[in-house]
Design an enzyme around this catalytic site. Structure first.
Site, short mmCIF file in Angstrom:
data_model
loop_
_atom_site.label_atom_id
_atom_site.label_comp_id
_atom_site.label_asym_id
_atom_site.label_seq_id
_atom_site.Cartn_x
_atom_site.Cartn_y
_atom_site.Cartn_z
CB VAL A 83 9.59 -4.48 -2.06
CG1 VAL A 83 10.90 -5.06 -1.53
CG2 VAL A 83 8.78 -3.87 -0.90
CG ASN B 124 -1.95 -1.10 1.08
OD1 ASN B 124 -2.73 -1.11 0.14
ND2 ASN B 124 -1.92 -2.04 2.00
CG ASP C 133 1.53 -3.29 8.87
OD1 ASP C 133 0.41 -3.84 8.88
OD2 ASP C 133 2.04 -2.80 7.84
#
Ligand code: ATP
Ligand code: MG
Length: 449
Positions: free
Chosen positions: A181, A177, A284
């Protein structure tokens, strides 16, 4: 070259048979075929080295990792780690259709006093450079002082030397989001990295604040946390350079068998406990932030160490994370217990192979409108089906997913839970073999030769 016990075995049919190549100081080598590798003890290896080098007292031996760093083995535990690493390289060779290389070890012997290296001579002990002069002095020097060790590399990389010019971006590993990467090559160190690039339109002041908040990452030193090499801003984006994990994240593995998941859970709990000990909340925890590699290591990434970075990303990407604890969805206070909920729901998903709330469809990432997640706040927590999973596992998930934060296990209780205790046995090879097998299956499904 000498052969000990049996002749050479060119292909390793199973992990039961193992060929260990004992490198001797004069540059030669002796191959030793071990027929029951799983029962092999550190002591057995020293005994065989004793037969090969009867004049030396061997106390330990070394092997080389993928960076060429020498790793010392002094115990059964360290032997297990070595074997697990070796089997992951064997899997890779098998996948690539290469000949299986024997496991090379380098005995470290204590010399009789007369032969000690009193002049402090330094020689290169790297594989392939062994010669007669090296055999006389090599073991009086720590081999890792002779080359750039991983620790050193980490220091160099972290020393403000990471910059865009030195990085060659290769494949895209995934989109989240917040950003993208990349698998990348760091030219000065020759190291493969994972670089997360996040577009951020923020002031210079905020950029500075983020960089200073990220400082703590350099101090994180745990085998259960992703290695951090550095960060830099270019124009309106930040790049975060971390260790590359060749098995990727757990979200793409779907249903994971309990005996594998148990070992993964141990690593994740250790990683979280480490972060909490530094007063860092992960914030997270979810399968896509749990990374694995073919060595069987499991590491946590993307923890909320920089409040400013988290806030800046949140401004761009609106939504609520489906792994958030009920109290967080309701906008109440967030604490360690909320990380514990996310741990529970993540492992429930990994065990079932689907998100535990059937009414929540996670098609596009883990962020979704708040209303859709209201059932997590309103309904009873889901429970793992007892017939399919062991009693300790079902209990572990049930405890972590208690609606009331205070009823969830405290950090010190997590490590002592029977599910975690049962799998805290150091058998990283279980994870390693499962990762390698899954990667191989994926490759053949994609039609790779
Ligand atoms: P979110 O943005 O919500 O956190 P996410 O975790 O899926 O979602 P990213 O953190 O951007 O998104 O990561 C994207 C993907 O890149 C991951 O799912 C993972 O597969 C891969 N990835 C991330 N870091 C690494 C790493 N260090 N090594 C290998 N693969 C990685
Ligand atoms: Mg992530």
């Amino acid at each position: 070259m000498l052969w000990l016990l049996c002749g050479p075995s060119r292909a390793m049919e199973s992990h039961q048979v193992l060929v260990i190549r004992i490198k001797i100081p004069d540059g030669g080598a002796v191959d030793w075929t071990v027929h029951s590798a799983p029962q092999l003890l550190f002591r057995d290896v020293l005994d065989v080295i004793g037969q090969v080098l009867p004049d030396a007292t061997t106390t330990a031996f070394e092997y080389e990792d993928e960076d060429g760093d020498r790793i010392t083995v002094r115990s059964d535990e360290e032997m297990k780690a070595m074997l697990s690493y070796y089997y992951s390289t064997v899997m890779e060779q098998q996948v690539n259709g290469q000949l299986i290389e024997p496991l090379q070890i380098y005995p470290r012997a204590c010399k009789p006093p007369g032969k000690r290296n009193i002049h402090g001579l330094k020689v290169n002990t790297r594989a392939g450079s062994a010669n007669n002069s090296s055999s006389a002095v090599s073991d009086s020097l720590p081999s890792n002082s002779l080359k750039k060790s991983s620790a050193e590399l980490k220091k160099i990389l972290a020393n403000g030397q990471m910059n865009e010019q030195d990085i060659r971006y290769r494949d895209i590993l995934g989109h989240g989001n917040g950003g993208t990467v990349y698998k990348a090559y760091h030219v000065p160190s020759g190291k493969i990295l994972a670089v997360k690039v996040i577009p951020l339109d923020i002031t210079l002041e905020l950029q500075k604040q983020i960089m200073s908040e990220l400082e703590i990452l350099y101090k994180c030193d745990s085998s259960y946390i992703i290695g951090f090499y550095g960060a830099f801003f270019v124009e309106n984006r930040i790049s975060l350079c971390t260790e590359f994990m060749d098995g990727g994240s757990l979200d793409v593995y779907r249903k994971i068998p309990e005996h594998v998941l148990g070992r993964i859970a141990v690593a994740v709990v250790k990683g979280l406990t480490y972060l909490w000990s530094l007063k860092i909340l992960h914030r997270d925890v979810k399968p896509s932030n749990m990374l694995v590699n073919t060595r069987g290591q499991v590491k946590l990434c993307d923890f909320g160490v920089s409040t400013q970075l988290v806030n800046s990303i949140a401004k761009t990407y609106v939504g609520t994370n489906a792994y958030m604890a009920p109290e967080r969805i309701s906008g109440e206070q967030y604490g360690i217990h909320s990380d514990v909920w996310s741990l529970g729901i993540s492992f429930m998903e990994l065990a079932l192979g689907r998100f535990p709330y059937p009414q929540i469809q996670k098609n596009q990432g883990s962020l979704m409108p708040l209303q859709l997640l209201q059932c997590i706040v309103d309904e009873e927590s889901p429970v793992l089906p007892a017939g399919e999973f062991s009693e300790p596992f079902v209990h572990f998930i049930t405890q972590c997913m208690k609606k009331q934060p205070k009823e969830r296990p405290a950090p010190e209780d997590l490590m002592g839970h029977p599910f975690i205790v049962q799998y805290n046995d150091g058998h990283a090879e279980v994870v390693s073999m499962w990762v390698c097998r899954t990667l191989e299956e994926r490759r053949s499904a994609q039609g790779a030769p």
